[in-house]
Design an enzyme around this catalytic site. Structure first.
Site, mmCIF file in Angstrom:
data_model
loop_
_atom_site.group_PDB
_atom_site.id
_atom_site.type_symbol
_atom_site.label_atom_id
_atom_site.label_comp_id
_atom_site.label_asym_id
_atom_site.label_seq_id
_atom_site.Cartn_x
_atom_site.Cartn_y
_atom_site.Cartn_z
ATOM 1 N N ASN A 1 0.870 -1.182 0.000
ATOM 2 C CA ASN A 1 0.000 0.000 0.000
ATOM 3 C C ASN A 1 0.902 1.226 0.000
ATOM 4 O OD1 ASN A 1 -1.734 2.099 0.617
ATOM 5 N ND2 ASN A 1 -2.178 1.388 2.709
ATOM 6 N N LYS B 1 0.043 4.213 -0.110
ATOM 7 C CA LYS B 1 -0.623 5.360 0.516
ATOM 8 C C LYS B 1 -0.495 6.607 -0.391
ATOM 9 C CE LYS B 1 0.287 3.456 5.031
ATOM 10 N NZ LYS B 1 0.077 3.662 6.453
ATOM 11 N N GLU C 1 -6.763 4.263 8.327
ATOM 12 C CA GLU C 1 -6.641 5.712 8.080
ATOM 13 C C GLU C 1 -7.943 6.265 7.517
ATOM 14 O OE1 GLU C 1 -3.061 5.537 5.753
ATOM 15 O OE2 GLU C 1 -1.907 5.041 7.549
ATOM 16 N N GLU D 1 -5.098 -5.547 10.646
ATOM 17 C CA GLU D 1 -4.093 -4.509 10.853
ATOM 18 C C GLU D 1 -4.367 -3.796 12.174
ATOM 19 O OE1 GLU D 1 -2.115 -3.150 7.022
ATOM 20 O OE2 GLU D 1 -3.894 -1.925 7.240
HETATM 21 C C1 PEP Z 1 -0.614 0.035 6.333
HETATM 22 O O1 PEP Z 1 -0.778 1.245 6.336
HETATM 23 O O2 PEP Z 1 -1.479 -0.710 5.840
HETATM 24 C C2 PEP Z 1 0.595 -0.497 6.928
HETATM 25 C C3 PEP Z 1 0.621 -1.763 7.227
HETATM 26 O O3 PEP Z 1 1.622 0.409 7.130
HETATM 27 P P1 PEP Z 1 3.094 0.065 7.696
HETATM 28 O O4 PEP Z 1 3.550 -1.232 7.039
HETATM 29 O O5 PEP Z 1 3.917 1.215 7.290
HETATM 30 O O6 PEP Z 1 2.948 -0.104 9.173
#
Ligand code: PEP
Length: 252
Positions: free
Chosen positions: A11, A13, A100, A166
């Site tokens: 991802n 983002k 988010e 997550e």
């Molecule tokens: C995410 O935003 O889905 C995520 C897992 O971020 P990170 O790997 O940076 O913690």
């Protein structure tokens, strides 16, 4: 039951520019020997999905998006992007209900469910994200929160569906749950899916996400119920994302 093929999803983002799509070629050079055993997915920002799909057209890298609208048909929704549009430009997956979006854009379980349904109707696989906050974990509610989110956010159709566990407190930092904590929640999710779908939905992949990187990927993948990972920061650099993919036992 056939073994579930691992899925490792990146991802990006709201990071990067068109030039970052060059990472796809670098990534493919590293992972092509194992691509038959592990699905590798990159979800760039929406404006770059079409270019990403084009850049990846001769590779086995899958391209997805990070969000979609709730409507299946064309509609007066200024600024929104529909799942059908994403499919039209080459996306195969879409992430919905990322924490988010839930926290910053007020998306409820009901909204996430509508997005997941719109995604499936457009022929995309929906990656539905769930996970508890630090406060919820510390007060012993992690399991209950995740059960509620799974129950209320997923569509009625078990086809073309992936769940990403997550924990909100593990995203974007350097803290991760222990393997035992990941295992516990993954079992809870699997049990919730089995209750919800007559088929048992044993084909649904359940990913772990939250600070997965080259250093801890092998430990995460060693957890029994983990079918892959959703990766944020470490997916932006092809070398890091490739190292995560190559750390999966299926890639050995
Ligand atoms: C995410 O935003 O889905 C995520 C897992 O971020 P990170 O790997 O940076 O913690």
């Amino acid at each position: 039951m056939a073994a579930r093929k691992p899925l490792i999803a990146g991802n990006w983002k709201m990071y990067g520019r068109r030039a970052n799509l060059g990472e796809l070629e670098v990534l493919w050079r590293s992972i092509s020997p194992v691509a038959a055993h592990v699905d590798a997915l990159i979800c760039p920002p929406a404006p770059y999905v079409q270019n990403a799909a084009w850049s990846a057209r001769e590779t086995g890298i899958l391209i997805g998006a990070q969000d979609c609208g709730t409507e299946s048909e064309d509609a007066a929704r200024t600024g929104d992007v529909s799942a059908a549009m994403l499919a039209d430009v080459g996306a195969r997956f879409v992430i919905v209900g990322h924490s988010e979006r839930r926290a910053l854009f007020g998306e409820t379980d009901a909204v996430v469910r509508r997005k997941a349904q719109a995604a499936q109707r457009a022929g995309l696989t929906a990656i539905v994200c769930v996970g508890e906050t630090r406060l919820e974990r510390d007060s012993g509610q992690a399991g209950d929160v995740v059960v509620r989110q799974v129950r209320d956010s997923i569509p009625d159709d078990a086809e073309s569906l992936v769940i990403a566990y997550e924990p909100v407190w593990a995203i974007g930092g350097d803290r991760t749950p222990t393997p035992a904590e990941i295992d516990e929640i993954h079992h809870i999710i699997r049990g919730t899916l089995a209750q919800r779908f007559a088929s048992g939905a044993s084909d649904i992949r359940i990913l772990y996400g939250g600070s997965v990187g080259p250093k801890n990927a092998a430990e995460v993948f060693a957890v029994g119920g983990v079918d892959g990972a959703l990766v944020g920061r470490a997916s932006l650099k092809a070398a890091d994302f490739a190292a995560i993919i190559l750390a999966h036992p299926a890639a050995k």
